[in-house]
Enzyme design. Structure first.
Site, PDB file in Angstrom:
ATOM      1  N   LYS A  50       0.855  -1.193   0.000  1.00  0.00           N
ATOM      2  CA  LYS A  50       0.000   0.000   0.000  1.00  0.00           C
ATOM      3  C   LYS A  50       0.887   1.239   0.000  1.00  0.00           C
ATOM      4  CE  LYS A  50      -4.215   1.087   2.615  1.00  0.00           C
ATOM      5  NZ  LYS A  50      -4.838   0.870   3.932  1.00  0.00           N
TER       6      LYS A  50
HETATM    7  O1  G3P Z   1      -9.522   2.074   5.051  1.00  0.00           O
HETATM    8  C1  G3P Z   1      -8.983   3.263   5.514  1.00  0.00           C
HETATM    9  C2  G3P Z   1      -9.384   3.448   6.905  1.00  0.00           C
HETATM   10  O2  G3P Z   1      -8.572   2.733   7.793  1.00  0.00           O
HETATM   11  C3  G3P Z   1      -9.532   4.846   7.310  1.00  0.00           C
HETATM   12  O3  G3P Z   1     -10.689   4.875   8.030  1.00  0.00           O
HETATM   13  O4  G3P Z   1     -12.327   5.757   9.590  1.00  0.00           O
HETATM   14  O5  G3P Z   1      -9.893   6.349   9.828  1.00  0.00           O
HETATM   15  O6  G3P Z   1     -11.238   7.304   7.978  1.00  0.00           O
HETATM   16  P1  G3P Z   1     -11.043   6.147   8.909  1.00  0.00           P
END
Ligand code: G3P
Length: 217
Positions: free
Chosen positions: A83
């Site tokens: 990634k």
């Molecule tokens: O898949 C990406 C994720 O880990 C980010 O999620 O909720 O931190 O925006 P969030």
């Protein structure tokens, strides 16, 4: 739509995987921090549980550093997806690592143009962050729809991985639009089974069953 689980929590991954709910896993530096585990150890353990792609994120900011880290991460297991962030250096690293034959997930995507660049650089997955766009009052699902249209217009093979999924409605919307994959925390995946009418109906069945005095076993 494929389900990836967005966590480095090995127990949660194993539980969902046993139910056939895990087509892959996504991690990032914040999720590794949350797990309290060593990135190489925990990622190897996850790759031993899940057969599908397991995203492990580089942390260098320059292309050469990302390429070196990506190659090291890819040694963990054949199902590693490297990634990289959607920066110019990340796109350079994507091109090289995908040329090596590695799966690459380009993350932190917030625009259709960024997604177009990632596809041209050979990304296996593009990760548009739906919830973080919603956070700033931009509909994240509009971006998923725009990328779907653009990729279909030109037959790009890059898979749309709807990320930063926070709600069950996000999952429905991503599926309706035709995202190839969604990645969500374990608790969001578990909530997909919930419905108040299911609970109410089950309660009524149990009450009536008790009145029969019967047993199946
Ligand atoms: O898949 C990406 C994720 O880990 C980010 O999620 O909720 O931190 O925006 P969030």
């Amino acid at each position: 739509m494929k389900f990836f689980v967005d966590t480095a929590d090995v127990e949660a991954i194993a539980e969902l995987n046993a139910l056939g709910m895990v087509d892959g896993v996504t991690t990032n530096p914040s999720l590794i921090m949350k797990s309290g585990r060593d990135i190489l150890e925990v990622t190897k353990e996850i790759c031993g549980i899940v057969a599908g792609p397991v995203s492990a994120e580089t942390v260098a900011l320059d292309a050469d550093g990302m390429i070196a880290e990506g190659r090291k991460l890819a040694e963990i297991a054949p199902n590693i997806t490297v990634k990289v962030p959607l920066t110019w250096d990340g796109l350079k690293a994507c091109k090289v690592l995908s040329g090596d034959g590695h799966m690459v997930n380009v993350t932190l995507c917030f625009s259709a143009n960024q997604a177009l660049l990632a596809a041209k650089a050979g990304a296996t997955f593009i990760s548009p962050f739906v919830g973080r766009l919603d956070d700033i009052n931009i509909d994240g699902m509009d971006l998923i729809g725009d990328i779907r249209t653009i990729y279909d217009n030109y037959d790009f093979n890059t898979q749309i991985l709807a990320a930063s999924i926070r709600t069950v409605n996000h999952v429905t919307q991503a599926a309706l639009i035709g995202a190839d994959v969604m990645t969500a925390p374990p608790e969001v995946i578990r909530k997909l089974a919930d419905h108040p009418l299911t609970d109410k109906g089950l309660d009524a069945f149990m009450k009536d069953w008790a009145k029969t005095g019967q047993k199946i076993l």
